[in-house]
Design a protein around this motif. Sequence first.
Motif, PDB file in Angstrom:
ATOM      1  N   LEU A 132      -7.844  -4.272 -13.150  1.00 41.80           N
ATOM      2  CA  LEU A 132      -7.303  -2.935 -12.890  1.00 41.80           C
ATOM      3  C   LEU A 132      -8.034  -2.165 -13.857  1.00 41.80           C
ATOM      4  O   LEU A 132      -8.354  -2.293 -15.039  1.00 41.80           O
ATOM      5  N   ALA A 134      -8.627   2.491 -14.763  1.00 36.34           N
ATOM      6  CA  ALA A 134      -7.679   3.616 -14.925  1.00 36.34           C
ATOM      7  C   ALA A 134      -8.693   4.774 -14.258  1.00 36.34           C
ATOM      8  O   ALA A 134      -9.724   4.421 -14.063  1.00 36.34           O
ATOM      9  N   ASN A 208      -7.358   2.477 -22.423  1.00 37.21           N
ATOM     10  CA  ASN A 208      -6.996   1.378 -21.269  1.00 37.21           C
ATOM     11  C   ASN A 208      -7.909   0.021 -21.748  1.00 37.21           C
ATOM     12  O   ASN A 208      -7.834  -0.922 -20.729  1.00 37.21           O
ATOM     13  N   ASP A 230      -4.032  -3.549 -18.293  1.00 31.20           N
ATOM     14  CA  ASP A 230      -3.612  -4.711 -17.276  1.00 31.20           C
ATOM     15  C   ASP A 230      -2.327  -4.173 -16.832  1.00 31.20           C
ATOM     16  O   ASP A 230      -1.436  -5.052 -16.794  1.00 31.20           O
ATOM     17  N   SER A 232      -1.003  -0.785 -17.510  1.00 36.14           N
ATOM     18  CA  SER A 232      -0.595   0.501 -18.146  1.00 36.14           C
ATOM     19  C   SER A 232      -1.692   0.989 -19.017  1.00 36.14           C
ATOM     20  O   SER A 232      -2.761   0.340 -19.039  1.00 36.14           O
ATOM     21  N   MET A 233      -1.445   2.125 -19.728  1.00 37.40           N
ATOM     22  CA  MET A 233      -2.482   2.835 -20.693  1.00 37.40           C
ATOM     23  C   MET A 233      -1.682   3.327 -21.989  1.00 37.40           C
ATOM     24  O   MET A 233      -0.473   3.083 -22.018  1.00 37.40           O
ATOM     25  N   GLU A 270       2.062   4.720 -17.221  1.00 41.72           N
ATOM     26  CA  GLU A 270       1.256   4.494 -16.095  1.00 41.72           C
ATOM     27  C   GLU A 270       0.728   5.702 -15.490  1.00 41.72           C
ATOM     28  O   GLU A 270      -0.292   5.822 -14.855  1.00 41.72           O
ATOM     29  N   HIS A 271       1.311   6.711 -15.595  1.00 44.56           N
ATOM     30  CA  HIS A 271       0.947   8.078 -15.107  1.00 44.56           C
ATOM     31  C   HIS A 271       1.409   9.299 -15.888  1.00 44.56           C
ATOM     32  O   HIS A 271       2.392   9.397 -16.622  1.00 44.56           O
ATOM     33  N   HIS A 303      -3.945   7.776 -14.531  1.00 43.69           N
ATOM     34  CA  HIS A 303      -3.002   6.763 -13.799  1.00 43.69           C
ATOM     35  C   HIS A 303      -3.795   5.548 -13.802  1.00 43.69           C
ATOM     36  O   HIS A 303      -5.225   5.628 -13.904  1.00 43.69           O
ATOM     37  N   VAL A 304      -3.147   4.582 -13.551  1.00 45.87           N
ATOM     38  CA  VAL A 304      -3.821   3.231 -13.156  1.00 45.87           C
ATOM     39  C   VAL A 304      -4.009   3.178 -11.813  1.00 45.87           C
ATOM     40  O   VAL A 304      -3.322   3.400 -10.907  1.00 45.87           O
TER      41      VAL A 304
END
Length: 332
Positions: A132, A134, A208, A230, A232-233, A270-271, A303-304
Amino acid sequence: MADIPEIDLASPLQFVINAAAGSSDAEAKREVVEAALRAGGRRGDLLFCSPAELTCVSDQAATRAIATRTAVVAVGGDGTLNTVAQAAHAAGCAMGVVPQGTFNYFARTHGIPADPADAVRQLLHSVPSPVLVAGINERVFLVNASLGLYPDLLENREVFKARFGRSRWVALVAACATLLRAQRRLRLHIEMGGKVRDMQTLTLFVGNNRLQLQQFGAEPDDTVAGTPGDGSMAALVLRPIGTLSMIGLMLHGAMGRLGEAAGVERFEFEHLVVRPTLPQGRSGVKVAFDGEVTMMRAPLDFHVLAKPLYLLKPQRDAADIGARFRAEGAAP
Protein backbone atom coordinates in the motif's frame (compact mmCIF):
# COMPACT_ATOMS: atom_id res chain seq x y z
CA MET A 1 -7.46 -8.41 -5.89
CA ALA A 2 -5.93 -7.17 -9.13
CA ASP A 3 -3.71 -9.55 -11.05
CA ILE A 4 -0.12 -9.50 -9.79
CA PRO A 5 2.24 -8.79 -12.70
CA GLU A 6 4.21 -11.77 -13.96
CA ILE A 7 7.98 -11.76 -14.28
CA ASP A 8 9.62 -13.42 -17.30
CA LEU A 9 13.10 -14.40 -16.10
CA ALA A 10 14.38 -14.23 -19.68
CA SER A 11 13.43 -10.54 -20.06
CA PRO A 12 16.01 -7.95 -18.98
CA LEU A 13 15.23 -6.01 -15.81
CA GLN A 14 14.98 -2.26 -16.42
CA PHE A 15 17.41 -0.48 -14.05
CA VAL A 16 16.78 3.27 -13.76
CA ILE A 17 19.98 4.82 -12.39
CA ASN A 18 20.11 8.45 -11.31
CA ALA A 19 23.66 9.28 -12.36
CA ALA A 20 25.28 11.00 -15.34
CA ALA A 21 26.52 8.35 -17.77
CA GLY A 22 30.31 8.11 -17.81
CA SER A 23 30.80 9.60 -14.34
CA SER A 24 32.76 7.74 -11.68
CA ASP A 25 29.55 7.33 -9.69
CA ALA A 26 27.78 5.83 -12.69
CA GLU A 27 30.62 3.41 -13.39
CA ALA A 28 30.68 2.25 -9.76
CA LYS A 29 26.93 1.57 -9.91
CA ARG A 30 27.32 -0.20 -13.25
CA GLU A 31 29.97 -2.56 -11.85
CA VAL A 32 27.83 -3.49 -8.84
CA VAL A 33 24.70 -4.21 -10.91
CA GLU A 34 26.43 -6.04 -13.75
CA ALA A 35 28.46 -8.24 -11.37
CA ALA A 36 25.30 -9.31 -9.52
CA LEU A 37 23.46 -9.98 -12.80
CA ARG A 38 26.31 -12.14 -14.13
CA ALA A 39 26.46 -14.13 -10.90
CA GLY A 40 22.70 -14.67 -10.99
CA GLY A 41 22.52 -15.53 -14.69
CA ARG A 42 20.08 -12.70 -15.41
CA ARG A 43 19.96 -9.84 -17.91
CA GLY A 44 19.37 -6.17 -17.30
CA ASP A 45 19.20 -2.88 -19.21
CA LEU A 46 21.03 -0.14 -17.32
CA LEU A 47 19.38 3.22 -18.03
CA PHE A 48 21.54 6.08 -16.76
CA CYS A 49 19.97 9.51 -16.59
CA SER A 50 20.35 12.96 -15.06
CA PRO A 51 17.83 14.20 -12.47
CA ALA A 52 16.13 16.25 -15.20
CA GLU A 53 15.63 13.10 -17.32
CA LEU A 54 14.50 10.85 -14.47
CA THR A 55 10.73 11.15 -14.96
CA CYS A 56 10.87 10.52 -18.70
CA VAL A 57 13.27 7.58 -18.39
CA SER A 58 11.20 6.06 -15.57
CA ASP A 59 7.99 6.27 -17.61
CA GLN A 60 9.69 4.65 -20.62
CA ALA A 61 11.20 1.90 -18.47
CA ALA A 62 7.85 1.11 -16.82
CA THR A 63 6.13 0.92 -20.21
CA ARG A 64 8.84 -1.45 -21.45
CA ALA A 65 8.57 -3.53 -18.28
CA ILE A 66 4.84 -4.09 -18.87
CA ALA A 67 5.40 -4.97 -22.51
CA THR A 68 8.16 -7.50 -21.77
CA ARG A 69 6.81 -8.87 -18.46
CA THR A 70 9.70 -7.70 -16.33
CA ALA A 71 10.28 -5.13 -13.57
CA VAL A 72 11.63 -1.61 -13.38
CA VAL A 73 14.32 -1.17 -10.70
CA ALA A 74 15.12 2.14 -9.00
CA VAL A 75 18.79 2.68 -8.12
CA GLY A 76 19.25 5.73 -5.93
CA GLY A 77 17.90 7.68 -2.97
CA ASP A 78 14.38 8.55 -1.85
CA GLY A 79 13.77 10.99 -4.71
CA THR A 80 14.73 8.40 -7.33
CA LEU A 81 12.58 5.75 -5.65
CA ASN A 82 9.62 8.13 -5.60
CA THR A 83 9.87 8.97 -9.31
CA VAL A 84 10.24 5.34 -10.36
CA ALA A 85 7.40 4.31 -8.03
CA GLN A 86 5.14 6.91 -9.64
CA ALA A 87 5.83 5.38 -13.06
CA ALA A 88 5.57 1.77 -11.89
CA HIS A 89 2.33 2.42 -10.00
CA ALA A 90 0.73 4.14 -13.00
CA ALA A 91 1.79 1.38 -15.40
CA GLY A 92 1.00 -1.48 -13.01
CA CYS A 93 4.41 -3.12 -13.43
CA ALA A 94 6.58 -4.65 -10.73
CA MET A 95 9.28 -2.49 -9.11
CA GLY A 96 12.59 -3.36 -7.49
CA VAL A 97 14.71 -1.16 -5.24
CA VAL A 98 18.48 -0.78 -4.89
CA PRO A 99 18.77 1.89 -2.17
CA GLN A 100 21.62 4.40 -2.14
CA GLY A 101 20.31 7.18 0.06
CA THR A 102 21.09 8.33 3.60
CA PHE A 103 18.13 6.99 5.57
CA ASN A 104 16.46 4.47 3.20
CA TYR A 105 13.28 4.17 5.30
CA PHE A 106 11.23 2.55 2.53
CA ALA A 107 13.87 -0.07 1.72
CA ARG A 108 14.52 -0.87 5.39
CA THR A 109 10.80 -1.23 6.10
CA HIS A 110 10.52 -3.88 3.41
CA GLY A 111 13.67 -5.81 4.30
CA ILE A 112 15.74 -4.63 1.34
CA PRO A 113 19.48 -4.70 2.15
CA ALA A 114 21.35 -1.38 2.41
CA ASP A 115 24.32 -2.79 0.51
CA PRO A 116 23.63 -2.31 -3.23
CA ALA A 117 25.20 -5.63 -4.26
CA ASP A 118 23.13 -7.51 -1.68
CA ALA A 119 20.00 -5.63 -2.78
CA VAL A 120 20.50 -6.64 -6.43
CA ARG A 121 21.17 -10.27 -5.47
CA GLN A 122 18.00 -10.37 -3.38
CA LEU A 123 15.73 -8.89 -6.04
CA LEU A 124 16.90 -11.53 -8.53
CA HIS A 125 15.17 -14.09 -6.28
CA SER A 126 12.16 -11.96 -5.40
CA VAL A 127 8.58 -11.84 -6.65
CA PRO A 128 6.05 -8.98 -6.93
CA SER A 129 4.26 -8.26 -3.66
CA PRO A 130 1.40 -5.74 -3.20
CA VAL A 131 2.40 -2.77 -1.00
CA LEU A 132 0.00 0.00 0.00
CA VAL A 133 1.23 3.48 -0.89
CA ALA A 134 -0.09 6.96 -0.25
CA GLY A 135 -1.07 9.77 -2.59
CA ILE A 136 -1.21 13.55 -2.44
CA ASN A 137 -3.40 14.87 -5.27
CA GLU A 138 -2.73 11.49 -6.95
CA ARG A 139 1.05 11.93 -6.66
CA VAL A 140 2.47 8.77 -5.10
CA PHE A 141 4.67 9.08 -2.04
CA LEU A 142 6.35 6.27 -0.15
CA VAL A 143 7.67 7.77 3.09
CA ASN A 144 6.36 11.27 3.82
CA ALA A 145 4.83 14.45 2.44
CA SER A 146 4.66 17.86 4.10
CA LEU A 147 4.17 21.59 3.77
CA GLY A 148 5.42 24.59 5.72
CA LEU A 149 8.66 24.31 7.66
CA TYR A 150 9.69 20.84 6.49
CA PRO A 151 10.08 21.72 2.77
CA ASP A 152 12.26 24.66 3.87
CA LEU A 153 14.33 22.24 5.95
CA LEU A 154 14.90 19.99 2.94
CA GLU A 155 15.98 22.88 0.73
CA ASN A 156 18.39 24.13 3.40
CA ARG A 157 19.75 20.62 3.87
CA GLU A 158 20.69 20.44 0.19
CA VAL A 159 22.56 23.74 0.53
CA PHE A 160 24.47 22.41 3.56
CA LYS A 161 25.23 19.12 1.77
CA ALA A 162 26.64 20.96 -1.24
CA ARG A 163 28.95 22.89 1.06
CA PHE A 164 29.87 20.35 3.75
CA GLY A 165 29.13 16.92 2.23
CA ARG A 166 26.51 14.24 2.84
CA SER A 167 26.18 12.87 6.37
CA ARG A 168 23.62 12.55 9.14
CA TRP A 169 25.44 15.25 11.13
CA VAL A 170 25.22 17.73 8.24
CA ALA A 171 21.50 16.96 7.97
CA LEU A 172 21.10 17.56 11.73
CA VAL A 173 22.92 20.91 11.62
CA ALA A 174 20.82 22.03 8.66
CA ALA A 175 17.66 21.06 10.54
CA CYS A 176 18.72 23.06 13.60
CA ALA A 177 19.49 26.14 11.50
CA THR A 178 16.09 25.93 9.81
CA LEU A 179 14.15 25.42 13.01
CA LEU A 180 15.80 28.28 14.89
CA ARG A 181 14.87 30.83 12.25
CA ALA A 182 11.38 29.49 11.59
CA GLN A 183 8.93 32.38 11.34
CA ARG A 184 6.28 31.68 8.72
CA ARG A 185 2.93 30.37 9.93
CA LEU A 186 0.48 28.37 7.88
CA ARG A 187 -3.26 28.86 8.23
CA LEU A 188 -4.95 25.59 7.35
CA HIS A 189 -8.54 24.45 6.95
CA ILE A 190 -8.57 20.68 7.48
CA GLU A 191 -11.29 18.15 6.62
CA MET A 192 -10.92 14.63 8.02
CA GLY A 193 -13.53 11.91 8.45
CA GLY A 194 -16.46 14.31 8.46
CA LYS A 195 -14.74 16.65 10.92
CA VAL A 196 -13.57 20.17 10.07
CA ARG A 197 -11.06 22.34 11.90
CA ASP A 198 -8.94 25.44 11.36
CA MET A 199 -5.42 25.78 12.73
CA GLN A 200 -2.20 27.72 12.60
CA THR A 201 1.00 25.71 12.30
CA LEU A 202 4.65 25.94 11.34
CA THR A 203 4.46 22.66 9.47
CA LEU A 204 2.17 19.78 8.61
CA PHE A 205 4.09 16.52 8.24
CA VAL A 206 2.32 13.41 6.92
CA GLY A 207 4.11 10.11 7.46
CA ASN A 208 3.45 6.90 5.54
CA ASN A 209 6.30 4.94 7.12
CA ARG A 210 6.11 3.51 10.62
CA LEU A 211 9.89 3.10 10.91
CA GLN A 212 10.53 6.80 10.37
CA LEU A 213 7.83 7.76 12.86
CA GLN A 214 9.30 5.36 15.42
CA GLN A 215 12.74 6.95 15.04
CA PHE A 216 11.18 10.38 15.55
CA GLY A 217 9.50 9.08 18.67
CA ALA A 218 6.25 10.26 17.13
CA GLU A 219 4.46 7.01 16.35
CA PRO A 220 0.71 7.58 16.92
CA ASP A 221 -1.65 5.28 18.72
CA ASP A 222 -3.43 2.73 16.55
CA THR A 223 -6.76 4.53 16.40
CA VAL A 224 -7.28 3.82 12.68
CA ALA A 225 -7.35 0.43 10.99
CA GLY A 226 -3.89 -0.50 9.80
CA THR A 227 -0.66 1.30 10.63
CA PRO A 228 1.19 4.11 8.82
CA GLY A 229 2.30 2.60 5.53
CA ASP A 230 -0.07 -0.33 5.89
CA GLY A 231 -3.57 1.10 5.77
CA SER A 232 -3.34 4.53 7.36
CA MET A 233 -1.13 7.61 7.59
CA ALA A 234 0.00 9.73 10.51
CA ALA A 235 0.08 13.52 10.72
CA LEU A 236 2.33 15.67 12.89
CA VAL A 237 1.37 19.31 13.40
CA LEU A 238 3.84 21.78 14.91
CA ARG A 239 2.15 24.71 16.61
CA PRO A 240 3.82 28.15 16.46
CA ILE A 241 6.32 28.29 19.35
CA GLY A 242 9.11 30.55 20.61
CA THR A 243 12.88 30.09 20.33
CA LEU A 244 13.32 28.40 23.72
CA SER A 245 10.51 25.97 22.97
CA MET A 246 12.08 25.32 19.56
CA ILE A 247 15.36 24.36 21.25
CA GLY A 248 13.40 21.98 23.48
CA LEU A 249 11.74 20.55 20.38
CA MET A 250 15.12 19.86 18.78
CA LEU A 251 16.34 18.08 21.92
CA HIS A 252 13.25 15.89 21.97
CA GLY A 253 13.77 15.10 18.26
CA ALA A 254 17.45 14.26 18.79
CA MET A 255 16.49 11.81 21.56
CA GLY A 256 13.73 10.20 19.47
CA ARG A 257 10.99 11.66 21.68
CA LEU A 258 9.40 14.19 19.35
CA GLY A 259 5.92 13.01 20.21
CA GLU A 260 6.43 14.15 23.82
CA ALA A 261 7.43 17.71 22.89
CA ALA A 262 5.15 20.61 23.71
CA GLY A 263 3.44 22.06 20.66
CA VAL A 264 3.45 18.81 18.66
CA GLU A 265 0.11 17.21 17.86
CA ARG A 266 -0.18 13.83 16.15
CA PHE A 267 -3.10 11.84 14.77
CA GLU A 268 -3.88 9.04 12.31
CA PHE A 269 -6.12 9.14 9.27
CA GLU A 270 -6.98 7.48 5.98
CA HIS A 271 -8.12 10.61 4.12
CA LEU A 272 -7.25 14.24 4.80
CA VAL A 273 -8.06 17.36 2.76
CA VAL A 274 -5.99 20.46 3.50
CA ARG A 275 -6.94 23.93 2.28
CA PRO A 276 -4.18 26.43 3.09
CA THR A 277 -4.85 30.16 3.16
CA LEU A 278 -2.70 31.52 0.32
CA PRO A 279 -1.70 35.06 -0.69
CA GLN A 280 -4.02 36.63 -3.24
CA GLY A 281 -3.29 35.46 -6.75
CA ARG A 282 -1.56 32.23 -5.68
CA SER A 283 -3.11 28.80 -6.17
CA GLY A 284 -0.09 26.66 -5.33
CA VAL A 285 1.79 25.73 -2.17
CA LYS A 286 5.32 24.37 -1.66
CA VAL A 287 5.16 20.65 -0.82
CA ALA A 288 7.88 18.13 -0.03
CA PHE A 289 7.44 14.43 -0.71
CA ASP A 290 10.09 11.74 -0.23
CA GLY A 291 12.88 14.32 -0.11
CA GLU A 292 11.84 16.30 -3.20
CA VAL A 293 10.27 19.78 -3.14
CA THR A 294 7.74 21.10 -5.66
CA MET A 295 4.74 23.41 -6.00
CA MET A 296 1.31 21.78 -5.91
CA ARG A 297 -2.15 23.20 -6.49
CA ALA A 298 -4.42 23.50 -3.44
CA PRO A 299 -6.43 21.91 -1.94
CA LEU A 300 -4.12 19.04 -0.98
CA ASP A 301 -5.78 15.64 -0.82
CA PHE A 302 -3.87 13.03 1.23
CA HIS A 303 -5.17 9.47 1.06
CA VAL A 304 -4.17 5.81 1.00
CA LEU A 305 -4.33 4.63 -2.60
CA ALA A 306 -6.57 1.65 -3.35
CA LYS A 307 -4.21 0.42 -6.05
CA PRO A 308 -1.05 -1.17 -4.61
CA LEU A 309 2.55 -0.86 -5.75
CA TYR A 310 3.97 -4.27 -6.70
CA LEU A 311 7.34 -4.38 -4.95
CA LEU A 312 9.89 -7.14 -5.55
CA LYS A 313 10.27 -8.95 -2.21
CA PRO A 314 11.54 -12.40 -1.13
CA GLN A 315 9.02 -15.07 -2.06
CA ARG A 316 8.09 -16.04 1.50
CA ASP A 317 7.35 -12.42 2.46
CA ALA A 318 5.34 -11.91 -0.72
CA ALA A 319 3.21 -15.01 -0.03
CA ASP A 320 2.40 -13.79 3.49
CA ILE A 321 1.46 -10.29 2.27
CA GLY A 322 -0.60 -11.65 -0.61
CA ALA A 323 -2.61 -13.83 1.77
CA ARG A 324 -3.28 -10.87 4.04
CA PHE A 325 -4.40 -8.68 1.10
CA ARG A 326 -6.83 -11.36 -0.05
CA ALA A 327 -8.20 -11.83 3.47
CA GLU A 328 -8.70 -8.11 4.09
CA GLY A 329 -9.75 -7.16 0.56
CA ALA A 330 -7.17 -4.35 0.69
CA ALA A 331 -6.54 -4.33 -3.05
CA PRO A 332 -9.06 -4.13 -5.87
